[in-house]
Design an enzyme around this catalytic site. Sequence first.
Site, PDB file in Angstrom:
ATOM      1  N   ALA A 177       0.850  -1.193   0.000  1.00 57.71           N
ATOM      2  CA  ALA A 177       0.000   0.000   0.000  1.00 57.71           C
ATOM      3  C   ALA A 177       0.882   1.239   0.000  1.00 57.71           C
ATOM      4  CB  ALA A 177      -0.919   0.009   1.224  1.00 57.71           C
ATOM      5  N   VAL A 273       6.177   2.572  -0.442  1.00 57.09           N
ATOM      6  CA  VAL A 273       5.351   1.362  -0.450  1.00 57.09           C
ATOM      7  C   VAL A 273       5.491   0.619   0.873  1.00 57.09           C
ATOM      8  CG1 VAL A 273       4.774  -0.742  -1.698  1.00 57.09           C
ATOM      9  CG2 VAL A 273       5.763   1.203  -2.930  1.00 57.09           C
ATOM     10  N   SER A 274       4.382   0.416   1.542  1.00 59.60           N
ATOM     11  CA  SER A 274       4.359  -0.211   2.863  1.00 59.60           C
ATOM     12  C   SER A 274       3.707  -1.592   2.804  1.00 59.60           C
ATOM     13  CB  SER A 274       3.566   0.678   3.840  1.00 59.60           C
ATOM     14  OG  SER A 274       3.353   0.016   5.071  1.00 59.60           O
ATOM     15  N   PRO A 275       4.139  -2.518   3.669  1.00 60.38           N
ATOM     16  CA  PRO A 275       3.447  -3.804   3.790  1.00 60.38           C
ATOM     17  C   PRO A 275       2.256  -3.742   4.740  1.00 60.38           C
ATOM     18  CG  PRO A 275       5.323  -3.801   5.244  1.00 60.38           C
ATOM     19  CD  PRO A 275       5.334  -2.465   4.540  1.00 60.38           C
ATOM     20  N   ASP A 383       5.030   3.700   9.050  1.00 62.30           N
ATOM     21  CA  ASP A 383       5.607   2.408   9.417  1.00 62.30           C
ATOM     22  C   ASP A 383       6.422   2.518  10.697  1.00 62.30           C
ATOM     23  OD1 ASP A 383       4.548   1.109   7.215  1.00 62.30           O
ATOM     24  OD2 ASP A 383       6.321   1.428   5.976  1.00 62.30           O
TER      25      ASP A 383
END
Length: 727
Positions: A177, A273-275, A383
């Site tokens: 995301a 972009v993050s998990p 994050d």
Amino acid sequence: MVRIASLLLVSCLATLAYGLSPQYLVGSGIGDITGPAAEANFMGMANVAQMAHGIQLRLWARAFVFADPTDTNRFAFVSADIAFVPGAITEGVIQNLQQRLGNRYSFANVMISATHTHSGPGGYSTETLYDVTSFGFIKENFDTIINGITAAIVLADSSLQPGNIKINNGTLLNTNANRSPYSYTYNPEANQYPYNVDKNMTVLRIEDNSGNPIGMIDWFAVHGTSMNNTNTLISGDNKGFASWYVERYMNGNKLPGKGKFVAAFAQCNEGDVSPNTLGAMCPDGSPCDPIHSTCNGRVEGCIAPGPGKDMTESCQIIGTNQAEKAMDLFNSASTFLQGPVAFRHTYLDFETITVSPQFSSTGATASTCTAALGDSFAAGTTDGPGSFNFVQGTNSSATNPKWNDLGGILSKPTEADIQCQYPKPILLNIGDITFPEHAPWSASVIPLQLFRVGQLFIIGVPGEFTTMSGRRLINQVRNTLVQYGAANENSYFVIAGLSNEYIHYITTPQEFNIQRYEAASTIYGPQELPAFLQEFTTIAKALAQNTTLPPGPPPPTYNFTLALFPTWKEDTHPIGKNFGSVLSNVQPTYKAGDLISVQFQGANPRNNYMTNSTFLAVERLVSGSWSTILTDADWETIFHWDRHLLEEHQSVITIKWQSSTSTPAGTYRIQYFGVSKASSGTLTPFTATSSSFNVTSSFTHSLSGAPDRVLALEGIRAWWKNLNIEI
């Protein structure tokens, strides 16, 4: 020449037998790069409290060597489980390789890309900024990383054999995301793409000449931040889990790092972009402010959780998603790479690039800037938030004047610096900080690299490109190669992020103006991405026309390092106890699926990193002999170190094994391997063993006779499938 002739003979014989002509020489290798499992600060979150207390997964370097059939051209690609690759690491690896293999490898044909885990020990950079929170340079960790990467490349080189490479790509959803979606919307082409992050996954299937798989490389953009800034266990994060998962499946009963099949889950343009796919939210569940990522004006409470109930399950979900999709693409790959092996490399001083009107964001001649970090750098991300009163999206010097003045004590930016970086308010003018002497805070001379193997082009960049920056770079390289006849509509392009050096982030000029975290960390100013587009156009043209590039200015070699990491003086144990004494034993019997734990009187794991070995072993009694089924490199185990509450030189070791419902019934035991240090400096190895215990199981599986490690993995796969995650 004898080796080349032998390889060609093997190739010809195999072609006659198998009917498939090999296109390349291929090799793969793996090396242990796990650093200190105690007291070292983790690199990535810049959280001084995030100190290592053990191991969840070991860290590995995974290397692949590709050469044309006559071995005229070859290159090595490495994916390493570290946060980034400092230039000093690259330099150390090249020196090692040339000492062992002559001039076969150089800066030009070795690309070392980091997976960007934030759960590995720091202190391995010679650039001051990155070692500050790690309490300085840790030479033992630095050497371990260099030696492990070298070992992986040497193994890949020694296993070189005729073979083929197949390529495949597809779309993976629900796994990444955008953590700065507000900035992304300012890109004029944003609406041309279905997603605000890249969902594309590219996979290489590497085979020997008989079609047997020997390796995999997967490229997918997602940060290594499933494990958050409260984690204290060394871990390769979601990409490390994915590699472990696939290697476990492909290598059967081989222990981690010992199997022939090597699976790399490499990094791409993951800058924004993050998990953590549930998105940024405040403690009460409400959404954060979208511009500044704040809750009630502060960043500390604005955190994006992952899809799982905690960070460990989130890491497992995101890793499994990547692994399962990669295996689908791997198994269905049918397109062979065919064509030349080629590479181009150059060094450039990125603080002094003149950007032509063709590429600049202003339409006029422009330039890059002296490296600087902005206020929003200190705000962190969703994050891992920062602290104090910093917020993302700070694009005015009037917001934090006192902090900017404080940063100016180290180096006060000139008016030219301020205008060049506008609208970034300069917090740290890192390019001009001269303290400590001969220890730079950031790189100025950086490497740019382009590899080709058949239809695939690998763009090696020394930082974190955001989604749109990466798309623009790929488009520019593709268009240039098409223009000069080296690529077409059947070509593939991937960005290998965080390669060979580290310069923080690369945003688009439009994102730079918004000054969220990624933009504040775009150190060379708003023309940084245009400079990359310009210079990679030159590199791509040279590769297409088979012309040479000037090597560029050599990066400086710095011998000074700031070393503040405290030494461990000695290990002691209580009266009546010995090193390895059991403090809390296992129970006699467990059910499959239970958590099994044992505690020992131990020693500091900094005494010996157990490189290519393990601190623990879960063993099963088979036909009267003990067989190791799990080590500290396995996901199901945890090796935890802690200092005794009252005695600072005493260590308590806790080992946990999370058995699965598919764990076979039987008799087991847990062993701990340690090394104690006397006040004289003498190191003494010891082994400790729990009592044996039984595991009972009513689980009936369809894999009768399968190796224990495959059965354990089936338990994880069953868990994942029960989550009903769509990929």
